[in-house]
Structures are given as structure tokens and as C-alpha cells.
Design an enzyme around this catalytic site. Structure first.
Site, PDB file in Angstrom:
ATOM      1  N   LYS A  34       0.809  -1.207   0.000  1.00 26.07           N
ATOM      2  CA  LYS A  34       0.000   0.000   0.000  1.00 26.07           C
ATOM      3  C   LYS A  34       0.853   1.273   0.000  1.00 26.07           C
ATOM      4  O   LYS A  34       0.630   2.181  -0.812  1.00 26.07           O
ATOM      5  CB  LYS A  34      -0.894  -0.058   1.240  1.00 26.07           C
ATOM      6  CG  LYS A  34      -1.690   1.149   1.504  1.00 26.07           C
ATOM      7  CD  LYS A  34      -2.321   1.007   2.868  1.00 26.07           C
ATOM      8  CE  LYS A  34      -1.250   1.025   3.944  1.00 26.07           C
ATOM      9  NZ  LYS A  34      -1.628   1.732   5.144  1.00 26.07           N
ATOM     10  N   THR A  35       1.828   1.298   0.886  1.00 23.61           N
ATOM     11  CA  THR A  35       2.662   2.499   0.982  1.00 23.61           C
ATOM     12  C   THR A  35       3.449   2.699  -0.295  1.00 23.61           C
ATOM     13  O   THR A  35       3.601   3.815  -0.778  1.00 23.61           O
ATOM     14  CB  THR A  35       3.634   2.378   2.169  1.00 23.61           C
ATOM     15  OG1 THR A  35       2.894   1.913   3.293  1.00 23.61           O
ATOM     16  CG2 THR A  35       4.248   3.710   2.493  1.00 23.61           C
ATOM     17  N   ASP A  94      -4.423   8.172   3.287  1.00 24.22           N
ATOM     18  CA  ASP A  94      -3.978   6.841   3.690  1.00 24.22           C
ATOM     19  C   ASP A  94      -4.858   6.364   4.851  1.00 24.22           C
ATOM     20  O   ASP A  94      -5.422   7.188   5.568  1.00 24.22           O
ATOM     21  CB  ASP A  94      -2.514   6.942   4.138  1.00 24.22           C
ATOM     22  CG  ASP A  94      -1.867   5.586   4.269  1.00 24.22           C
ATOM     23  OD1 ASP A  94      -2.479   4.598   3.822  1.00 24.22           O
ATOM     24  OD2 ASP A  94      -0.753   5.515   4.822  1.00 24.22           O
ATOM     25  N   GLU A  95      -4.947   5.077   5.063  1.00 27.44           N
ATOM     26  CA  GLU A  95      -5.722   4.507   6.183  1.00 27.44           C
ATOM     27  C   GLU A  95      -7.144   5.081   6.232  1.00 27.44           C
ATOM     28  O   GLU A  95      -7.635   5.479   7.283  1.00 27.44           O
ATOM     29  CB  GLU A  95      -5.024   4.773   7.522  1.00 27.44           C
ATOM     30  CG  GLU A  95      -3.559   4.372   7.573  1.00 27.44           C
ATOM     31  CD  GLU A  95      -3.332   2.890   7.813  1.00 27.44           C
ATOM     32  OE1 GLU A  95      -4.308   2.104   7.684  1.00 27.44           O
ATOM     33  OE2 GLU A  95      -2.189   2.507   8.107  1.00 27.44           O
ATOM     34  N   GLN A 109      -8.868  -3.668   8.541  1.00 26.33           N
ATOM     35  CA  GLN A 109      -7.956  -3.119   9.533  1.00 26.33           C
ATOM     36  C   GLN A 109      -8.525  -1.881  10.217  1.00 26.33           C
ATOM     37  O   GLN A 109      -7.786  -1.064  10.758  1.00 26.33           O
ATOM     38  CB  GLN A 109      -6.612  -2.781   8.887  1.00 26.33           C
ATOM     39  CG  GLN A 109      -5.874  -4.017   8.411  1.00 26.33           C
ATOM     40  CD  GLN A 109      -4.502  -3.670   7.851  1.00 26.33           C
ATOM     41  OE1 GLN A 109      -3.647  -3.169   8.550  1.00 26.33           O
ATOM     42  NE2 GLN A 109      -4.311  -3.938   6.564  1.00 26.33           N
ATOM     43  N   ARG A 165       1.086  -8.297  11.246  1.00 30.52           N
ATOM     44  CA  ARG A 165       2.351  -7.550  11.369  1.00 30.52           C
ATOM     45  C   ARG A 165       3.538  -8.474  11.157  1.00 30.52           C
ATOM     46  O   ARG A 165       4.657  -8.023  10.931  1.00 30.52           O
ATOM     47  CB  ARG A 165       2.507  -6.903  12.761  1.00 30.52           C
ATOM     48  CG  ARG A 165       1.495  -5.854  13.185  1.00 30.52           C
ATOM     49  CD  ARG A 165       1.257  -4.800  12.166  1.00 30.52           C
ATOM     50  NE  ARG A 165       0.131  -5.163  11.306  1.00 30.52           N
ATOM     51  CZ  ARG A 165      -0.108  -4.621  10.125  1.00 30.52           C
ATOM     52  NH1 ARG A 165       0.691  -3.710   9.636  1.00 30.52           N
ATOM     53  NH2 ARG A 165      -1.140  -4.994   9.393  1.00 30.52           N
TER      54      ARG A 165
END
Length: 742
Positions: free
Chosen positions: A33-34, A225-226, A256, A609
Site C-alpha cells: 500500500k505504501t 492513507d488509512e 484493519q 504484522r
DNA sequence: CGATCAGTCTTTTTT
DNA sequence: AGACTGATCG
């Protein structure tokens, strides 16, 4: 094709190339994603989009910083011109430029949660409400926060019959009054809380067409983002900013979403689809982070949730190790077993400490791990909920800065007025508040005119000295750079001496923290690419930093943190601790399906994670509130298919006992005195006070009709004793009074 | 006014 | 168990 595009898979590349118009990028955990976000921005700049016209909102300051660095490595210095940051920091920056329009000073203070609660406590005290009964400060605060995050202002609240009725039936009928008073108090202090930063930005865009125009035309491309963790106000703001160009790109993963307690709303994703029907949807489903075992186990977990967008993660990575479940007898045992495993990984498999993280549900769980790690000599870094800037000694010094910059800031004044001790106690402060309320001015105004008031000469002297000191600090802030001014204040306030006198280990720690604060200011003034290096700018920046923003994750230490703060990070090895019923999932969140699903998403975040190895730990007993409790293994452990799992000896057979239920003590309800709400008329125009005389009938902007009984004093100290029909006798300083002769 | 002591309450998660 | 509050005394 550009080189950096070749490194992307097809889905990622398409998401990067289609930067015009509205996009929804649904990005599973570990799907790059980043990388997509940074590459997309770089690609835009490569295609001659002006970096100044890009606004990128991230979840943490650190994420913003990292993203800027990554864009910079592709496109160079242009990246410096992108507006990148968290919602709160970007909007604080906008508000600093525009605050005057809504009646705030541009040096407004940002109140953190502690400040906000302290304001509420003060109001409860003045209203004679019991802070332990129906009106708990933290409960009031979270309710106010929830309102602000959903765009419900006091007027809206009062007009909402449902809300008002539910308050009445739950005995909280005065909530609306507290909500108003809280806002009024913050406003009077020239302070905004975290939620105000959002709400006031929204108001600004909504009420001032020229401001809206300015930012709509400045930010032609907005990226979020997010997105799953944005709340209603945040979405409303970006919707407004992006309304003219409709170039809005949001990236998120509904699986998430873990911040609904803060007002985050998955519905934003649905609203986004409705508000931007032309949008293109991109799905990133290939996981690059984790082993097959971890990816599939996490899919096991999340498929138990009913509310989610359809997607299926897959990976090309190796099958990897099975997930290990560790059973412990106590929390200390859990910490020891974890520490032992970490040492083994480090010695036998050459895994760096910095590649290992221990994640837990609540901050309180860190303690056992800290002890075990210290005993076994494992270096660790603790990412806590309290950041460096929220430590008491740091906040005390910051409060001096705050007050000098914004003397309306009552919370700052409360902290510093008697620290170091000057003989100004609670009683005196309470008097000052009464004077300030009576005169509708700030406490600082009162202190500067203290000779006009009835108070002991000793107090007058001390307050005058205090005022003199503050004024000398104000001059220092104007004339010197931030660091020199800060240094002067830390010395002359007496704080440094107070700290250096304390030779206990904690005292030395506090002294070091103050020194570190000064170094941080020094570093701030020496930083490149920061145009505003004033102390005020420093204050604004640090009030929005989290503990995670401050950590450097490079040194070789094991990371200890909550699952919430682990969002967006990855580690080769992850230990998830405390997988027990009533802890993870939390006791507070098992009553409704929605809450339980959020806990499950949280667990999903924890599990995803991990890149290579995952350990899930639980203890069969745990100390809680000084009592030993028996714990059942978490229901979430059962949701992972056994083929992905390896148990240690007897791990699955936890003792099952019902935890003792603590009966709450019966509390006597306090008798609530009646108090008349104060209505201040903002449009009130007063007459020239010099013409006032004894015997006149007058009208006051806050207290209404009254009669002047007596006038004494001269100049700034001229005071009137007035009998008000509704409020009785009051002594009022004419300098601040808004009074009309009737 | 400030220091000391006893009693109370606490736990989600964070910008 | 530990932090925090409020009451009491010097």
C-alpha cells in the site's frame, strides 16, 4: 516505462497510473500500500503535477515523513513542497493561518486529553457536580469528543430529541450544559482540543467561501492513507476540499479498521462510493509481507466477521513456520517464556532484536515484559500511550511556554502559577476564577489588575512578581530565538533548580527529560525546511506527536507496544500477548457484534504484522487490581485452523473458571444545587463606564439588570459594587465591564 | 498554604 | 498493586 513502475505488479501499477479522478484503493495487509501511494505521488510529479498542489494525509507523522523521503528518492527536492501530514497537523497549520476568522488567536493552544479533562473537572467543581457519579470527566469528555467527531454541535445536540431524552432517562440531563460550558471555556482560553482542530476546519470551509475557494484551488490532488480509520468530520472536510477537482484518492483496508471508538466509521467507504459514483476501484490482494501460514491463518480469523468488503489475500511467499501457541501460568511466566524465546531466536537463528515485537491489547500489560527483559538483559523500546511530551516535568515547562505565548490559556496557568511553589494555592486560584468570571475577562487580566481586588497583600505581591516574570518571558520570546527563550524560562521560572535539587533516581530522570526537551527545541531551530521556527510553532508540532513518532526503530531493541500503535508496521517475528477472554477480546467489547468484530480486526492487525514467525501467548492466571484472576484462552485462538498451529506442551488445555465478578459499591447520590446558567450576549454594546455613578440602574452583558451600590478606586482599578436582580451582589472591575445605563 | 495519610478507583485502544 | 483524591494537621 519508468523504472520504478517495473517494480510493481499489474494491480499496483494500474492504481498508480490512474491518478486522475476519484480512486478507491482497497489494499489488504502487506499488499504494498505504501509503495503504491508513494509511487503514485512520484508518478504524478513526473507527469508535471505541481508538488504544491498535492495534499497527502497519513495516519501518523512518521508515516508522512517516511513517505516524503521515499518520494524524494524518486523525484528529488520537489517532494519537499508536498503538503503531507496527519489530519490534525495539516489542519492545525491551516487554522493557524485562518483562526482569526472564527475568533481565535493565531497562537491558539492545542489542548490534549489531559487538558480537556482538567477543564471538565473544573467545570464540574464550579457546578457542584460529583465527578465520581453520573458525570465522570472521562465519560463527559469522550461523549463531547464523539459529538464533535460526528459533527453534532451543542445546538444540534439540543435539537435532537433522541439524544436529549436518553440523557434525561440516564440522569445526565445536564450534559448539554456541560458541553456548552466546555466549549466556552476552551474558547475563552484560546484553546482547541484535538476534535476542534477538525470541527473548526470544517466550519471554516463551510462558512467562509473565500477560504474554501483558496484551499480547493490550492489542493488539486488529495490522497488519504488509512481511509478506514477516518471519522465523519474528516471525511466531510476532504469531500469539501476535493469537491471542485474531484481528484480524491483514498487507500484503506476495511479489515484493519480499529478506531471506531474514536469515531472512525467504515461507512465512510460506502459514502465515498455514493458521493463519487465515477470512482475507480483498485484491489491489491497479493501479500508480500508474510508466509503462507500467516496469511492463511489471518484469513481464517477475519472470515469470522460478517461486515466486510469481499477480497481474498494470497501470497507467493514460502509456507514458513507454523504459528506457535505459548501457554503460561501467570503474566510473569508469559513474559519470561517470551523473553526466553527471544533470546533463542537471537542466538540460534541470528534474528536481530529490532526485528522482533511484542504486541498486547492494553498498555498496562507492558510491565511484566519490561521486568523480564531487564532481568535477562534484553534491550527493549517501549512505545507507550504517553509520549515524551506528556510527561509531567516536560508538560510543566511546556506550560510556561504555552502561557507566555497565549496568556488566555487557563490550563497552562493552572500548572505553572504555583509550580515551583510561590504560595498561590487552590483557594487563591479559585478566587481568581471568580474574579475572572465576574468580570468576563481572563485570569491573566485579573492578575495584571490584582490591586483592584480584595485579596491579601501577600498574595498581591506574589502575583505581581509572577506577572512581572511572565512579561519578561514574553519579551524574551519576541526578541530571542526559541531555544534561547526556552532556556531563559526554564532557569528563571525556577524549574531547573527544582529539578536539579532532586537527587533521587526519578528526579535525575526528570532533570534529563527537561534537558532533552531543551535539546529538542535546539534541534527544531536548527532544522532545515521548516520555515516557522518560533516557539509557538514548536509547541504546535509537539502537541500532535505520538510516542511512536518519536521512536527510532533502527537501534537493535525489541519493540513493546499495543496492537493499535503497531498499525502500519511489520516485524520478522511477532509475539501477541495476553490472548485471553476479557483481555483480548476486551471485556468492554464482547456485548455487541460490532464491538467484537472490531476486536477481531484488531487481532487481525496484530497477526498480519508478522513476516516470518508468529507466537500467540496466553496466561492461565493474571493479576488484576491486586487480585489473582483465572483466565480462559481467547476465543480468537480457536478461529485458526489447527493445520497452521503448533502447540507447546498442554497449551490448549487452559483451566476454565468463571472470573470473579467485582460487585460495585453503592454510591450515595450527591444533592445537586441549582445554579442559573449564564448567558453572555455577544452583541451587547456597553456605555462609557466613566459616567457610571452610585444609584444608577444598569444592565450587564452577562448578569442582566442591577443597581450600582457603590463605586471606588481610580483609573484601571475603578470598581463597582452592583446588586443584580438575578445574581445578587457582585464586585466588578469597570475596565472590563460591559454595562449599559438603563 | 502545604505536607502527610488514608481511602478510593482503576483498564481499552489514541490524534 | 499503584495512582489519585480528599481530609487532616502543622
Amino acid at each position: 516505462m519508468k523504472n520504478y513502475l517495473k517494480e510493481l505488479n499489474d494491480q499496483q501499477r494500474i492504481a498508480v497510473e490512474n491518478y486522475q479522478g476519484a480512486s478507491l484503493i482497497i489494499a489488504g495487509a502487506g499488499s504494498g500500500k505504501t509503495r503504491v501511494l508513494t509511487t503514485r505521488i512520484a508518478y504524478m510529479i513526473d507527469n508535471h503535477i505541481d508538488a504544491f498542489s498535492i495534499l497527502a494525509l497519513t495516519f501518523t507523522n512518521k508515516a508522512a515523513q517516511e513517505m516524503r523521503e521515499r518520494v524524494e528518492t524518486i523525484v528529488g527536492v520537489d517532494a519537499k513542497n508536498i503538503w503531507m501530514g496527519t489530519f490534525h497537523s495539516v489542519f492545525a497549520r491551516i487554522l493557524r493561518a485562518e483562526a482569526f476568522r472564527i475568533g481565535y488567536p493565531n497562537n491558539f493552544t492545542i489542548y490534549d486529553t489531559d487538558d480537556s479533562k482538567s477543564v471538565i473537572k473544573a467545570i464540574l467543581k464550579e457546578e457542584n457536580l460529583d465527578p465520581k457519579g453520573t458525570y465522570k470527566p472521562s465519560a463527559i469528555h469522550s461523549r463531547i469528543s464523539a459529538c464533535k467527531n460526528s459533527l453534532i454541535k451543542p445546538d444540534d445536540y439540543e435539537n435532537n430529541i433522541e439524544l436529549m431524552d436518553s440523557d434525561k432517562s440516564s440522569g445526565k440531563a445536564r450534559f448539554i450544559e456541560l458541553y456548552r460550558k466546555y466549549n466556552a471555556r476552551c474558547f475563552r482560553s484560546g484553546a482547541m482540543d484535538f476534535d476542534d482542530l477538525l470541527l473548526n476546519t470544517y466550519d471554516l470551509l463551510n462558512n467562509f467561501p473565500d477560504v474554501l475557494y483558496k484551499y480547493q484551488h490550492r489542493f488539486n490532488y488529495v490522497l488519504i492513507d488509512e481511509f478506514q480509520d477516518t471519522n465523519v468530520v474528516q471525511y466531510m472536510i476532504i469531500k469539501k476540499i476535493a469537491a471542485s477537482t474531484r481528484n480524491l484518492c483514498v487507500v484503506g483496508d476495511d479489515s484493519q479498521s480499529i478506531y471506531s471508538f474514536r469515531g472512525a466509521n467504515i461507512r465512510n467507504i460506502l459514502d465515498f462510493e455514493k458521493d463519487f459514483p465515477e470512482l475507480k476501484v483498485f484491489k491489491l490482494e497479493q501479500n508480500y509481507r508474510s508466509t503462507v501460514n500467516i496469511v492463511e491463518a489471518s484469513d481464517n480469523i477475519i472470515s469470522n466477521n460478517k461486515y466486510r468488503l469481499p477480497k481474498k489475500l494470497w501470497t507467493n511467499n514460502a509456507a514458513g513456520n507454523k504459528i506457535k501457541i505459548l501457554k503460561a501460568d501467570t503474566e510473569a511466566d508469559e513474559a519470561n517464556i517470551t523473553a526466553f524465546n527471544i533470546l533463542n531466536l537471537h542466538k540460534n537463528e541470528n534474528i536481530a532484536f529490532s526485528d522482533i515485537a511484542v504486541l498486547y491489547r492494553t498498555n498496562a500489560q507492558s510491565r511484566a515484559f519490561e521486568e523480564a527483559f531487564r532481568r535477562l538483559g534484553i534491550d527493549y523500546r517501549l512505545v507507550g500511550s504517553i509520549s515524551f511530551y506528556q510527561r509531567k516535568e516536560v508538560k510543566d515547562l511546556l506550560a510556561y511556554f504555552r502561557f507566555v505565548i497565549n496568556p488566555a490559556d487557563e490550563e497552562a496557568l493552572k500548572r505553572i502559577i504555583n509550580y515551583p511553589a510561590r504560595g498561590i494555592g487552590d483557594t487563591t486560584f479559585a478566587h481568581l476564577i471568580v474574579f475572572a468570571n465576574d468580570n468576563q475577562c481572563t485570569i491573566w487580566d485579573i492578575i495584571n489588575n490584582i490591586n483592584a481586588f480584595e485579596i491579601s497583600n501577600r498574595i498581591k505581591t506574589v502575583l505581581t512578581e509572577f506577572a512581572f516574570m511572565i512579561k519578561s518571558f514574553q519579551i524574551a520570546v519576541k526578541q530571542k530565538d526559541a531555544f534561547e527563550a526556552a532556556k531563559q524560562m526554564s532557569k528563571e521560572s525556577g524549574l531547573i533548580r527544582l529539578m536539579s535539587d532532586d537527587k533521587s533516581p526519578e528526579g535525575i530522570g526528570r532533570f534529563e527529560n527537561v534537558q532533552n526537551l531543551l535539546s529538542a527545541i535546539k534541534a527544531f531551530t536548527e532544522r532545515e525546511n521548516t520555515e516557522d521556527k518560533s516557539l509557538a510553532a514548536f509547541l504546535q508540532e509537539v502537541s500532535l506527536l505520538t510516542d511512536a513518532d518519536n521512536q527510532d526503530f533502527k537501534t537493535d531493541k525489541v519493540t513493546l507496544m499495543t496492537v493499535h500503535s503497531a498499525k502500519g508496521l511489520e516485524f520478522r517475528v511477532v509475539f501477541v500477548a495476553g490472548l485471553e477472554e476479557n483481555l483480548f477480546p476486551s471485556m468492554m467489547s464482547v456485548d455487541t457484534r460490532e464491538e467484537l468484530e472490531e476486536e477481531r480486526r484488531l487481532f487481525y492487525v496484530a497477526v498480519t504484522r508478522a513476516m516470518e514467525k508468529l507466537y500467540l501467548c496466553y496466561a492461565t492466571t493474571r493479576f488484576q487490581w491486586g487480585n489473582l484472576r483465572y483466565c480462559e484462552p481467547s476465543r480468537f485462538l480457536d478461529e485458526i485452523e489447527s493445520k497452521y498451529i503448533e502447540y507447546n506442551a498442554g497449551a490448549k488445555q487452559g483451566k476454565i473458571k468463571t472470573p470473579e465478578i467485582k460487585t460495585s459499591t453503592v454510591q450515595r447520590k450527591p444533592v445537586l444545587p441549582v445554579r442559573k446558567p449564564l448567558f453572555v450576549n455577544p452583541d451587547f454594546k456597553g456605555d462609557d463606564v466613566s459616567s457610571l455613578q452610585t444609584g444608577m440602574n444598569i444592565e450587564h452583558n452577562a448578569f442582566g439588570n442591577g443597581k450600582i451600590l457603590q463605586i471606588d478606586g481610580v483609573g484601571d482599578s475603578r470598581m463597582a459594587l452592583i446588586y443584580f436582580d438575578k445574581f445578587g451582589q457582585k464586585k466588578i472591575l469597570l475596565k472590563f465591564a460591559k454595562i449599559k445605563i438603563v
